[in-house]
Design an enzyme around this catalytic site. Structure first.
Site, short mmCIF file in Angstrom:
data_model
loop_
_atom_site.label_atom_id
_atom_site.label_comp_id
_atom_site.label_asym_id
_atom_site.label_seq_id
_atom_site.Cartn_x
_atom_site.Cartn_y
_atom_site.Cartn_z
N ARG A 70 0.64 -1.13 -0.12
CA ARG A 70 -0.15 -0.17 -0.20
C ARG A 70 1.00 1.48 -0.10
O ARG A 70 1.74 1.35 -1.15
CB ARG A 70 -1.58 -0.39 0.96
CG ARG A 70 -1.87 -0.96 0.58
CD ARG A 70 -3.35 -1.24 2.07
NE ARG A 70 -4.30 -1.77 1.67
CZ ARG A 70 -5.23 -2.10 2.63
NH1 ARG A 70 -5.57 -1.37 3.66
NH2 ARG A 70 -5.75 -3.38 1.97
N SER A 71 0.69 2.26 1.08
CA SER A 71 1.42 3.28 0.65
C SER A 71 2.58 3.43 1.29
O SER A 71 3.67 4.71 1.16
CB SER A 71 0.50 4.24 1.30
OG SER A 71 -0.28 5.20 1.19
N ALA A 72 2.91 2.45 1.48
CA ALA A 72 4.14 2.20 1.78
C ALA A 72 5.47 2.60 -0.03
O ALA A 72 6.50 3.11 0.98
CB ALA A 72 5.33 0.76 2.55
N THR A 73 4.47 1.92 -0.65
CA THR A 73 4.82 2.54 -2.24
C THR A 73 5.15 3.78 -2.10
O THR A 73 6.36 4.31 -3.45
CB THR A 73 3.67 1.97 -2.79
OG1 THR A 73 3.57 0.38 -2.71
CG2 THR A 73 4.79 1.76 -4.33
N LYS A 74 4.73 4.33 -0.90
CA LYS A 74 5.07 6.26 -1.77
C LYS A 74 7.04 6.44 -1.60
O LYS A 74 7.43 6.90 -2.32
CB LYS A 74 4.78 7.34 -1.33
CG LYS A 74 2.68 6.93 -1.24
CD LYS A 74 1.95 8.07 -0.20
CE LYS A 74 0.72 8.28 -1.15
NZ LYS A 74 -0.57 6.86 -0.64
#
Length: 395
Positions: A70-74
């Site tokens: 999820r937002s750890a992708t950012k």
């Protein structure tokens, strides 16, 4: 999971508290399948995994099991524009429209590249949310944010761009390099470092995923309604109000795709659908601040840029106070990391990667059992406290 949980992997001498905390995550905090990795000064000191590969299955989690983070992708995606800046190909203080002419629509001529990375662009939502099929088209999301009017004047305030961050970043990267962010990550980050990390899972890896390479998640629902960071009335009201900036930001794709769907995993959404092992996250962050097997990504100046505070205070989307550098969340009440100098990014419901240059620590945690939190997941926080205890010799 009970006290007979089987923990695989190893920890270096002195890091035993991390193993103990990892065990307790299964015993008392509900983890079903997870892994944690820690590097110190470019060397791996924690490499642990346990539980089941799929949240609804019985096959064991193995070394190399990967998950949607999820937002750890950012945090991974943010390295792309910062490395382009480091190479002299992207000016952080230039208008986005200097690289992306269509972006000028609705008075965005002076919206700067740095506003995309520090969540100050004023574009956290879309007036017309994208359908899942539209969102998975690599060109529709960037076109939608280019045509969108800002909710607030760019640069004047900040608010977490939960989904639109990825389209803003990808549209910019495509104009500068001619490649999508996922392609850039594969060639310039994953390959040199040997990372089991993908933004857009290749067909060969999807085939491997069906054979157990990538685990299945629980809770593939959109992060709206019922999502809580803290039990404050203002936060609750923001997430429960369909017309709020908060709900509309998290609803920029409606309905949200099934995150176990191969089509979703094959797409490249730099805000949400990276797939990684815990080791890949930790190894990536280790290479941002130091050398890992001869590879270093950020020079010291770029590391300083990444973790210098750009936005702080009440967040227009998350409502609580947040702190951002350029592309990275910084240590604070909403996202506690190892120390005031840490920078990284959580993923909704558990995943976390960060670096702490002062201690030489880089950290990665992935799980298939997501929780209704945006930041400060209690399982990741327990592991961080254990790392801190190990460094202080309190283990």
């Amino acid at each position: 999971m009970t006290a007979d949980v089987r923990i695989e992997g190893s920890v270096a001498e002195g890091f035993e508290p991390v193993r103990a905390a990892f065990v307790r995550n299964f015993e008392t905090r509900g983890d079903r399948g997870a892994a944690v990795a820690v590097y110190r000064d470019g060397h791996k000191v924690v490499d642990l995994w346990a539980g089941t590969r799929d949240i609804d299955g019985t096959e064991p989690w193995r070394r190399g099991t990967a998950q949607v983070v999820r937002s750890a992708t950012k945090g991974v995606a943010a390295a792309v524009p910062l490395l382009l800046h480091q190479r002299g190909d992207l000016d952080l203080d230039a208008p986005v429209a200097a690289y992306w002419p269509e972006f000028k629509a609705h008075g965005k001529e002076r919206l700067l590249v740095r506003h995309v990375l520090n969540h100050r662009s004023g574009l956290p939502l879309l007036d017309r949310p994208l359908t899942p099929d539209e969102a998975l088209d690599p060109l529709r999301g960037p076109a939608a944010v280019a045509a969108q009017a800002p909710v607030w004047e760019p640069g004047t305030d900040h608010g977490y761009h939960a989904l639109t961050y990825g389209w803003l970043l990808d549209g910019l990267v495509r104009r500068v390099t001619g490649r999508g962010t996922g392609e850039w990550i594969a060639a310039e980050l994953a390959r040199p470092l040997g990372l089991d990390l993908w933004l857009g899972l290749p067909a060969a890896e999807e085939a491997a995923a069906r054979a157990g390479r990538v685990g299945r998640l629980d809770d593939p629902e959109p992060p709206a309604g019922g999502l809580r960071m803290r039990p404050k009335r203002s936060v609750t009201a923001a997430y429960d109000d369909p017309g709020s900036v908060t709900r509309r930001a998290f609803g920029a794709i409606t309905p949200f795709p099934d995150q176990n769907d191969p089509a979703y995993r094959a797409a490249a959404l730099p805000a949400t659908n990276g797939i990684a092992t815990a080791d890949a996250l930790a190894r990536f962050y280790a290479a941002l601040t130091g050398e890992v097997d001869g590879v270093r990504l950020f020079d010291p100046a770029t590391t300083a840029v990444a973790r210098t505070e750009e936005s702080a205070g009440p967040d227009r989307v998350l409502v609580v106070g947040t702190r951002f550098g350029l592309g990275y969340m910084l240590h604070g009440g909403a996202a506690p990391l190892l120390s005031p100098g840490s920078f990284g990014h959580p993923g909704r419901g558990g995943a976390l990667g960060f670096a702490d240059p002062e201690s030489g620590i880089a950290f990665g945690y992935v799980t298939n059992g997501f929780r209704g939190t945006v930041t400060a997941d209690p399982r990741a926080q327990a592991l961080i406290r254990a790392v801190r205890a190990a460094l202080s010799g309190r283990g």
